[in-house]
Write a protein that holds these residues in place. Structure first.
Motif, short mmCIF file in Angstrom:
data_model
loop_
_atom_site.label_atom_id
_atom_site.label_comp_id
_atom_site.label_asym_id
_atom_site.label_seq_id
_atom_site.Cartn_x
_atom_site.Cartn_y
_atom_site.Cartn_z
N SER A 124 30.34 32.96 28.88
CA SER A 124 30.77 32.66 30.08
C SER A 124 30.02 31.87 30.84
CB SER A 124 31.36 34.15 30.77
OG SER A 124 31.31 33.91 32.09
N LEU A 125 30.44 31.30 31.89
CA LEU A 125 29.60 30.46 32.89
C LEU A 125 29.25 31.57 33.80
CD1 LEU A 125 32.21 27.60 33.67
CD2 LEU A 125 30.13 27.16 32.56
N ALA A 126 28.01 31.25 34.55
CA ALA A 126 27.49 32.07 35.49
C ALA A 126 28.41 32.43 36.52
CB ALA A 126 26.34 31.33 36.13
N ASN A 127 28.34 34.01 36.69
CA ASN A 127 29.35 34.45 37.78
C ASN A 127 30.81 34.74 37.37
OD1 ASN A 127 27.61 34.81 39.94
ND2 ASN A 127 27.61 32.82 40.53
N LYS A 128 30.87 34.44 36.31
CA LYS A 128 32.00 34.85 35.16
C LYS A 128 33.36 34.59 36.28
CE LYS A 128 30.17 39.08 32.87
NZ LYS A 128 30.35 40.47 32.83
N PRO A 129 33.45 32.92 36.26
CA PRO A 129 34.66 32.68 37.01
C PRO A 129 35.91 32.83 36.31
CG PRO A 129 33.42 30.79 36.00
CD PRO A 129 32.57 31.88 35.89
N GLY A 130 37.02 33.02 36.85
CA GLY A 130 38.35 33.41 36.21
C GLY A 130 39.47 32.29 36.78
N ILE A 131 40.54 31.99 35.80
CA ILE A 131 41.46 31.08 36.14
C ILE A 131 42.84 31.77 35.69
CG2 ILE A 131 42.27 28.73 35.98
CD1 ILE A 131 39.53 28.76 36.68
N LEU A 132 43.60 31.81 36.68
CA LEU A 132 44.81 32.46 36.43
C LEU A 132 45.81 31.26 36.38
CD1 LEU A 132 46.92 34.70 36.07
CD2 LEU A 132 47.41 34.56 38.39
N ILE A 133 46.61 31.40 35.12
CA ILE A 133 47.61 30.35 34.87
C ILE A 133 48.94 30.84 34.98
CG2 ILE A 133 48.47 28.59 33.15
CD1 ILE A 133 45.46 29.34 31.89
N LEU A 134 49.88 30.03 36.00
CA LEU A 134 51.04 30.24 36.25
C LEU A 134 51.98 29.48 35.33
CD1 LEU A 134 51.08 30.96 39.75
CD2 LEU A 134 50.74 32.56 38.01
N PRO A 135 52.71 29.73 34.30
CA PRO A 135 53.70 28.58 33.52
C PRO A 135 54.80 28.38 34.34
CG PRO A 135 53.19 31.01 32.41
CD PRO A 135 52.84 31.05 33.84
N ALA A 136 55.29 27.07 33.82
CA ALA A 136 56.57 26.74 34.10
C ALA A 136 57.79 27.68 34.08
CB ALA A 136 56.83 25.16 33.61
N TRP A 137 58.91 26.72 34.55
CA TRP A 137 60.03 27.73 34.67
C TRP A 137 60.67 28.40 33.22
CZ3 TRP A 137 65.13 24.26 35.42
CH2 TRP A 137 65.19 23.29 34.31
N LYS A 138 60.28 28.19 32.45
CA LYS A 138 60.71 29.01 31.00
C LYS A 138 59.93 29.87 30.71
CE LYS A 138 63.16 25.07 28.85
NZ LYS A 138 63.30 24.32 27.56
N GLY A 139 58.60 30.21 31.50
CA GLY A 139 58.03 31.45 31.15
C GLY A 139 56.73 31.12 30.40
N VAL A 140 56.10 32.05 29.76
CA VAL A 140 55.07 32.04 28.95
C VAL A 140 55.42 31.09 27.78
CG1 VAL A 140 53.30 33.28 27.41
CG2 VAL A 140 53.96 34.22 29.41
N ASP A 141 54.52 29.70 27.72
CA ASP A 141 54.80 28.76 26.66
C ASP A 141 53.60 28.40 26.00
OD1 ASP A 141 53.68 27.46 28.76
OD2 ASP A 141 55.40 26.38 29.33
N GLU A 142 53.94 27.65 24.98
CA GLU A 142 52.44 27.14 24.36
C GLU A 142 51.55 26.17 25.17
OE1 GLU A 142 51.70 27.90 21.16
OE2 GLU A 142 53.36 29.43 21.51
N HIS A 143 52.30 25.61 26.28
CA HIS A 143 51.32 24.85 26.99
C HIS A 143 50.47 25.72 27.81
CE1 HIS A 143 51.29 21.90 30.56
NE2 HIS A 143 50.04 21.77 29.63
N SER A 144 50.68 26.86 28.32
CA SER A 144 49.99 27.45 29.26
C SER A 144 48.94 28.14 28.24
CB SER A 144 51.04 28.62 29.87
OG SER A 144 51.84 29.29 29.07
N LYS A 145 49.52 28.74 27.11
CA LYS A 145 48.49 29.40 26.12
C LYS A 145 47.40 28.33 25.73
CE LYS A 145 51.78 31.12 23.61
NZ LYS A 145 52.40 32.05 22.62
N GLU A 146 47.83 26.94 25.53
CA GLU A 146 46.81 26.16 25.29
C GLU A 146 45.85 25.78 26.40
OE1 GLU A 146 46.76 21.23 24.10
OE2 GLU A 146 48.50 22.29 24.12
N THR A 147 46.27 25.70 27.41
CA THR A 147 45.44 25.66 28.65
C THR A 147 44.66 26.83 28.77
OG1 THR A 147 47.24 24.26 29.72
CG2 THR A 147 45.49 25.42 31.23
N ALA A 148 44.87 27.97 28.57
CA ALA A 148 44.08 28.99 28.60
C ALA A 148 42.79 29.10 27.59
CB ALA A 148 44.80 30.21 28.39
N THR A 149 43.11 28.37 26.33
CA THR A 149 42.14 28.53 25.27
C THR A 149 41.21 27.52 25.74
OG1 THR A 149 43.62 28.98 23.57
CG2 THR A 149 41.89 27.99 22.92
N LYS A 150 41.60 26.18 26.20
CA LYS A 150 40.79 25.14 26.57
C LYS A 150 40.00 25.43 27.77
CE LYS A 150 42.76 21.04 27.38
NZ LYS A 150 43.57 20.17 27.70
#
Length: 255
Positions: free
Chosen positions: A43-69
Protein backbone atom coordinates in the motif's frame (compact mmCIF):
# COMPACT_ATOMS: atom_id res chain seq x y z
CA UNK A 1 20.26 -17.98 -22.06
CA UNK A 2 19.95 -14.23 -21.43
CA UNK A 3 16.68 -14.11 -23.37
CA UNK A 4 15.30 -17.07 -21.41
CA UNK A 5 16.28 -15.48 -18.09
CA UNK A 6 14.62 -12.21 -19.12
CA UNK A 7 11.37 -13.99 -19.97
CA UNK A 8 11.37 -15.83 -16.64
CA UNK A 9 12.05 -12.59 -14.75
CA UNK A 10 9.24 -10.82 -16.60
CA UNK A 11 6.78 -13.56 -15.64
CA UNK A 12 7.85 -13.40 -12.00
CA UNK A 13 7.51 -9.60 -11.88
CA UNK A 14 4.05 -9.79 -13.45
CA UNK A 15 2.92 -12.39 -10.93
CA UNK A 16 4.16 -10.28 -8.04
CA UNK A 17 2.59 -7.05 -9.32
CA UNK A 18 -0.95 -8.21 -10.01
CA UNK A 19 -3.41 -7.59 -7.18
CA UNK A 20 -6.13 -10.20 -6.63
CA UNK A 21 -9.83 -9.41 -6.81
CA UNK A 22 -12.02 -10.72 -4.02
CA UNK A 23 -15.82 -10.87 -4.12
CA UNK A 24 -17.34 -9.16 -1.09
CA UNK A 25 -20.98 -9.62 -0.12
CA UNK A 26 -22.72 -6.96 1.96
CA UNK A 27 -26.31 -5.80 2.49
CA UNK A 28 -28.74 -2.94 2.22
CA UNK A 29 -31.41 -4.23 4.63
CA UNK A 30 -32.55 -7.49 2.98
CA UNK A 31 -30.96 -6.77 -0.40
CA UNK A 32 -27.70 -8.66 -0.90
CA UNK A 33 -25.04 -6.63 -2.67
CA UNK A 34 -21.87 -8.13 -4.08
CA UNK A 35 -18.88 -5.94 -4.89
CA UNK A 36 -15.22 -6.62 -5.54
CA UNK A 37 -12.23 -5.65 -3.45
CA UNK A 38 -8.65 -5.30 -4.70
CA UNK A 39 -6.09 -4.99 -1.93
CA UNK A 40 -2.59 -3.76 -2.83
CA UNK A 41 0.33 -6.06 -2.16
CA UNK A 42 2.18 -2.94 -1.01
CA UNK A 43 0.00 0.00 0.00
CA UNK A 44 0.89 3.64 -0.45
CA UNK A 45 1.43 5.66 2.71
CA UNK A 46 -1.76 6.50 4.66
CA UNK A 47 -3.63 3.65 2.90
CA UNK A 48 -5.57 5.65 0.30
CA UNK A 49 -8.75 4.08 -1.02
CA UNK A 50 -10.62 4.38 -4.31
CA UNK A 51 -14.31 3.53 -4.60
CA UNK A 52 -15.30 2.61 -8.17
CA UNK A 53 -18.90 3.14 -9.30
CA UNK A 54 -19.66 1.11 -12.45
CA UNK A 55 -21.61 2.16 -15.53
CA UNK A 56 -25.32 1.51 -16.02
CA UNK A 57 -25.06 -2.27 -16.42
CA UNK A 58 -23.60 -2.62 -12.93
CA UNK A 59 -20.49 -4.51 -11.87
CA UNK A 60 -18.59 -5.28 -15.08
CA UNK A 61 -15.18 -6.32 -16.34
CA UNK A 62 -14.15 -2.70 -16.94
CA UNK A 63 -14.73 -1.70 -13.31
CA UNK A 64 -12.98 -4.83 -12.01
CA UNK A 65 -10.01 -4.22 -14.30
CA UNK A 66 -9.84 -0.65 -13.01
CA UNK A 67 -9.80 -1.92 -9.41
CA UNK A 68 -6.89 -4.24 -10.17
CA UNK A 69 -4.90 -1.50 -11.89
CA UNK A 70 -5.41 0.87 -8.96
CA UNK A 71 -4.41 -1.79 -6.42
CA UNK A 72 -1.24 -2.46 -8.42
CA UNK A 73 -0.48 1.25 -7.96
CA UNK A 74 -0.82 0.90 -4.17
CA UNK A 75 -4.44 1.96 -3.64
CA UNK A 76 -7.12 -0.03 -1.85
CA UNK A 77 -9.93 -0.36 -4.40
CA UNK A 78 -13.54 -1.46 -4.19
CA UNK A 79 -16.13 -1.91 -6.95
CA UNK A 80 -19.58 -1.01 -5.66
CA UNK A 81 -22.70 -3.04 -6.40
CA UNK A 82 -25.49 -0.50 -6.74
CA UNK A 83 -28.27 -2.80 -7.95
CA UNK A 84 -27.86 -6.06 -6.00
CA UNK A 85 -26.97 -9.61 -6.99
CA UNK A 86 -30.45 -10.50 -8.28
CA UNK A 87 -31.23 -7.08 -9.72
CA UNK A 88 -28.54 -6.59 -12.34
CA UNK A 89 -29.87 -5.64 -15.77
CA UNK A 90 -29.89 -8.26 -18.52
CA UNK A 91 -29.72 -5.79 -21.40
CA UNK A 92 -29.48 -2.08 -22.23
CA UNK A 93 -33.25 -1.60 -21.87
CA UNK A 94 -33.17 -2.86 -18.30
CA UNK A 95 -29.96 -0.93 -17.61
CA UNK A 96 -31.60 2.30 -18.74
CA UNK A 97 -34.62 1.67 -16.53
CA UNK A 98 -32.62 0.75 -13.44
CA UNK A 99 -30.14 3.61 -13.79
CA UNK A 100 -33.09 5.95 -14.35
CA UNK A 101 -34.71 4.71 -11.15
CA UNK A 102 -31.65 5.57 -9.06
CA UNK A 103 -31.23 8.94 -10.73
CA UNK A 104 -34.85 9.72 -9.85
CA UNK A 105 -34.66 8.21 -6.36
CA UNK A 106 -31.34 9.82 -5.67
CA UNK A 107 -31.35 9.17 -1.91
CA UNK A 108 -31.31 5.42 -2.60
CA UNK A 109 -28.33 5.86 -4.92
CA UNK A 110 -26.56 7.90 -2.26
CA UNK A 111 -27.23 5.20 0.33
CA UNK A 112 -25.77 2.45 -1.88
CA UNK A 113 -22.67 4.58 -2.43
CA UNK A 114 -22.29 5.14 1.32
CA UNK A 115 -22.60 1.41 2.00
CA UNK A 116 -19.88 0.69 -0.55
CA UNK A 117 -17.64 3.32 1.04
CA UNK A 118 -18.03 1.52 4.35
CA UNK A 119 -16.98 -1.75 2.70
CA UNK A 120 -13.90 -0.09 1.23
CA UNK A 121 -12.86 0.98 4.73
CA UNK A 122 -13.50 -2.55 6.07
CA UNK A 123 -11.06 -3.84 3.45
CA UNK A 124 -8.31 -1.68 4.95
CA UNK A 125 -8.55 1.76 3.35
CA UNK A 126 -8.09 4.85 5.49
CA UNK A 127 -11.55 6.37 6.02
CA UNK A 128 -10.03 9.85 5.86
CA UNK A 129 -8.19 9.23 2.59
CA UNK A 130 -10.71 8.19 -0.07
CA UNK A 131 -11.64 9.25 -3.61
CA UNK A 132 -14.73 8.11 -5.52
CA UNK A 133 -14.50 7.53 -9.27
CA UNK A 134 -17.29 6.53 -11.62
CA UNK A 135 -18.03 5.72 -15.23
CA UNK A 136 -21.16 6.94 -17.08
CA UNK A 137 -23.99 6.27 -14.57
CA UNK A 138 -21.25 5.79 -12.00
CA UNK A 139 -19.87 9.22 -12.88
CA UNK A 140 -23.23 10.66 -11.87
CA UNK A 141 -22.85 8.79 -8.59
CA UNK A 142 -19.38 10.19 -8.02
CA UNK A 143 -20.81 13.71 -8.35
CA UNK A 144 -23.53 12.77 -5.87
CA UNK A 145 -20.81 11.87 -3.38
CA UNK A 146 -19.52 15.42 -3.76
CA UNK A 147 -22.95 17.07 -3.75
CA UNK A 148 -23.80 15.45 -0.42
CA UNK A 149 -20.33 15.97 1.06
CA UNK A 150 -19.66 12.32 1.78
CA UNK A 151 -16.46 11.74 3.75
CA UNK A 152 -14.21 11.67 0.68
CA UNK A 153 -11.38 13.91 -0.43
CA UNK A 154 -12.37 14.06 -4.08
CA UNK A 155 -14.46 12.59 -6.90
CA UNK A 156 -13.76 11.78 -10.55
CA UNK A 157 -16.43 11.40 -13.23
CA UNK A 158 -15.52 9.63 -16.49
CA UNK A 159 -18.06 10.50 -19.21
CA UNK A 160 -20.73 10.73 -16.53
CA UNK A 161 -24.08 12.45 -16.41
CA UNK A 162 -23.82 15.92 -14.91
CA UNK A 163 -27.45 16.81 -14.26
CA UNK A 164 -29.54 16.80 -11.11
CA UNK A 165 -32.99 17.87 -9.97
CA UNK A 166 -33.07 21.65 -10.41
CA UNK A 167 -35.20 22.00 -7.28
CA UNK A 168 -32.54 20.54 -5.01
CA UNK A 169 -30.91 22.92 -2.59
CA UNK A 170 -27.31 23.75 -3.37
CA UNK A 171 -24.79 23.44 -0.55
CA UNK A 172 -21.09 24.24 -0.42
CA UNK A 173 -19.16 21.31 -1.89
CA UNK A 174 -16.12 20.18 0.08
CA UNK A 175 -14.61 17.29 -1.96
CA UNK A 176 -12.53 18.30 -4.96
CA UNK A 177 -14.15 17.51 -8.32
CA UNK A 178 -12.67 16.30 -11.61
CA UNK A 179 -14.91 15.76 -14.65
CA UNK A 180 -13.45 13.97 -17.69
CA UNK A 181 -15.75 14.59 -20.63
CA UNK A 182 -15.93 13.61 -24.29
CA UNK A 183 -16.11 16.81 -26.32
CA UNK A 184 -18.56 15.19 -28.77
CA UNK A 185 -20.71 13.33 -26.24
CA UNK A 186 -24.26 13.54 -27.67
CA UNK A 187 -25.95 12.47 -24.44
CA UNK A 188 -24.87 15.47 -22.36
CA UNK A 189 -26.55 18.66 -23.54
CA UNK A 190 -24.98 22.10 -23.54
CA UNK A 191 -27.58 23.14 -20.98
CA UNK A 192 -26.59 20.28 -18.69
CA UNK A 193 -22.94 21.29 -18.97
CA UNK A 194 -23.74 24.94 -18.39
CA UNK A 195 -25.96 24.18 -15.38
CA UNK A 196 -23.31 21.92 -13.89
CA UNK A 197 -20.59 24.52 -14.23
CA UNK A 198 -22.83 27.17 -12.68
CA UNK A 199 -23.55 24.76 -9.83
CA UNK A 200 -19.83 24.33 -9.23
CA UNK A 201 -19.35 28.10 -9.09
CA UNK A 202 -22.32 28.71 -6.80
CA UNK A 203 -21.24 25.97 -4.39
CA UNK A 204 -17.64 27.30 -4.44
CA UNK A 205 -16.32 23.87 -5.38
CA UNK A 206 -12.70 23.21 -6.29
CA UNK A 207 -13.43 21.70 -9.69
CA UNK A 208 -11.87 20.87 -13.04
CA UNK A 209 -13.43 19.77 -16.32
CA UNK A 210 -11.33 18.25 -19.11
CA UNK A 211 -12.66 17.88 -22.65
CA UNK A 212 -11.29 15.21 -25.01
CA UNK A 213 -11.39 15.81 -28.75
CA UNK A 214 -13.19 13.34 -31.02
CA UNK A 215 -14.50 11.48 -27.96
CA UNK A 216 -18.14 10.56 -27.46
CA UNK A 217 -19.86 8.78 -24.57
CA UNK A 218 -18.15 5.74 -22.97
CA UNK A 219 -14.74 6.68 -24.38
CA UNK A 220 -12.94 4.52 -21.78
CA UNK A 221 -14.99 1.41 -22.54
CA UNK A 222 -13.24 -0.89 -25.02
CA UNK A 223 -16.36 -2.99 -25.53
CA UNK A 224 -18.19 0.07 -26.92
CA UNK A 225 -16.50 -0.31 -30.32
CA UNK A 226 -15.03 2.60 -32.26
CA UNK A 227 -17.96 4.01 -34.25
CA UNK A 228 -18.54 7.54 -32.93
CA UNK A 229 -21.77 7.82 -34.95
CA UNK A 230 -23.41 5.48 -32.43
CA UNK A 231 -22.90 8.07 -29.69
CA UNK A 232 -20.88 5.73 -27.48
CA UNK A 233 -17.45 4.48 -28.56
CA UNK A 234 -13.99 3.74 -27.26
CA UNK A 235 -11.27 6.32 -27.85
CA UNK A 236 -7.80 5.07 -26.97
CA UNK A 237 -6.17 8.50 -26.72
CA UNK A 238 -8.96 9.94 -24.58
CA UNK A 239 -8.83 6.83 -22.40
CA UNK A 240 -5.09 7.23 -21.79
CA UNK A 241 -5.27 10.99 -21.26
CA UNK A 242 -8.17 10.78 -18.83
CA UNK A 243 -6.40 8.04 -16.85
CA UNK A 244 -3.30 10.21 -16.53
CA UNK A 245 -5.47 13.16 -15.45
CA UNK A 246 -7.04 10.99 -12.77
CA UNK A 247 -3.62 9.80 -11.53
CA UNK A 248 -2.46 13.41 -11.16
CA UNK A 249 -5.68 14.27 -9.31
CA UNK A 250 -5.23 11.35 -6.91
CA UNK A 251 -1.69 12.45 -6.07
CA UNK A 252 -2.95 15.97 -5.41
CA UNK A 253 -5.95 15.25 -3.19
CA UNK A 254 -4.97 12.13 -1.25
CA UNK A 255 -2.70 12.31 1.79
Amino acid sequence: MKTRNFIILSILVTNVAMAQLKKVDYKDNMQILSGFSAIPKKSLANKPGILILPAWKGVDEHSKETATKLADMGYYAFVADIYGVDQRPKDTKEASAKAGYYKTNIEEYQKRISLALAELVKQGANADNIVVIGYCFGGTGALEAARTNMEVRGVVSFHGGLGKDELRELIAIQPKVLVLHGADDPYISEKEIRDFQNEMRITEADWQMNYYANAVHAFTEKSAGNDNSKGAAYNELADKRSWEAMKLFLKEVLK
